[in-house]
Design an enzyme around this catalytic site. Structure first.
Site: not given
Ligand code: FPP
Length: 255
Positions: A29-30, A75, A203, A27
């Site tokens: 990435n955003g 998602n 989650s 979690d």
């Molecule tokens: C949550 O971060 C992450 C995801 C919904 C996707 C996870 C995907 C990857 C790590 C990349 C691709 C995967 C592989 C196996 C190559 P979020 O977007 O909810 O972050 P935030 O809460 O900060 O917005």
């Protein structure tokens, strides 16, 4: 090339009992992208670099299984452009990492409602799954369109069907009868579940399997979570006492 300090730490961690199976809720990435003034998808892209590094470290350390929550059943409700970007990233990952996965004896596996994935992800996924099926080094499971409740509903339907068919008696249903119907049935028990980015929630990830897992919640955002952070989590696990409902004294008495 991994640094000398990383090699040293991996050797130290290896010297103690390891978790057999680690699950990770990737979690943040955003928020990582936002913090770097970049579009959300760039956060997911950087997150896939963490996937590569963490997988390498897990393999070198000798884990039996690593399960990564890459896309949840929920998602799909994200903006369609983000969903499409994530699917593209998954396809790219499966194509680019193929050689390394095979060379390192990793078995690639996937759990979730895989039929919902677009063909351009399902095709390389199934191909690599088949190609790596005989590998015995480590099982890397991608949880894709995965939800713990969805998995349990599916298992309950399967168990109910067996009762209807007269293969099972309702009063005699055991844990094993349910576990047999889970997507994770051929994986070792989950010992440790990690969630990144400072959120203290489960989650819908591995709800049944997490019953006796240790949990580590870390503030680190997934794109910043690399080999050293994985080793930190394993060390935390190694410093805990797992009691499975018993007392400390009872545990000490077990030979
Ligand atoms: C949550 O971060 C992450 C995801 C919904 C996707 C996870 C995907 C990857 C790590 C990349 C691709 C995967 C592989 C196996 C190559 P979020 O977007 O909810 O972050 P935030 O809460 O900060 O917005």
């Amino acid at each position: 090339m991994e640094s000398a300090s990383l090699k040293f730490r991996e050797a130290t961690v290896k010297a103690k009992p390891l978790p057999r199976h680690i699950g990770i809720i990737m979690d943040g990435n955003g928020r990582w992208a936002e913090g770097h003034g970049r579009p959300r998808l760039e956060g997911h892209r950087e997150g896939s670099n963490s996937v590569r590094e963490v997988t390498r470290c897990a393999r070198r350390t000798g884990l039996e299984a690593l399960t990564l929550y890459a896309f949840s059943s929920q998602n799909w409700q994200r903006p369609s452009l983000e969903v499409a970007g994530l699917m593209e990233l998954l396809r790219e990952y499966l194509l680019k990492e193929r050689r390394e996965i095979l060379d390192n004896q990793i078995r690639l596996n996937a759990i979730g409602e895989l039929k919902k994935l677009p063909e351009y992800v399902r095709e390389p996924l199934e191909a690599l799954r088949e190609e790596s099926a005989g590998n015995t080094g480590m099982t890397l499971t991608l949880a894709l369109s995965y939800g713990g409740r969805e998995e349990l509903v599916r298992a309950m339907r399967a168990v109910a069907a067996k009762v209807e068919a007269g293969e099972l008696v309702a009063e005699s249903i055991t844990n094993d009868d349910i576990e047999r119907e889970l997507w994770t049935t051929d994986l070792p028990p989950v010992d440790l579940i990690v969630r990144t980015s400072g959120e203290n929630r489960v989650s819908n990830f591995l709800l049944w399997q997490g019953a006796y897992a240790e949990y580590v919640f870390t503030e680190t955002l997934w794109p910043d979570f690399r080999a050293h952070e994985l080793l930190d989590c394993i060390e935390q696990f190694q410093n805990r006492e797992r009691r499975f409902g018993l007392t400390s004294a009872q545990l000490r008495a077990i030979p």
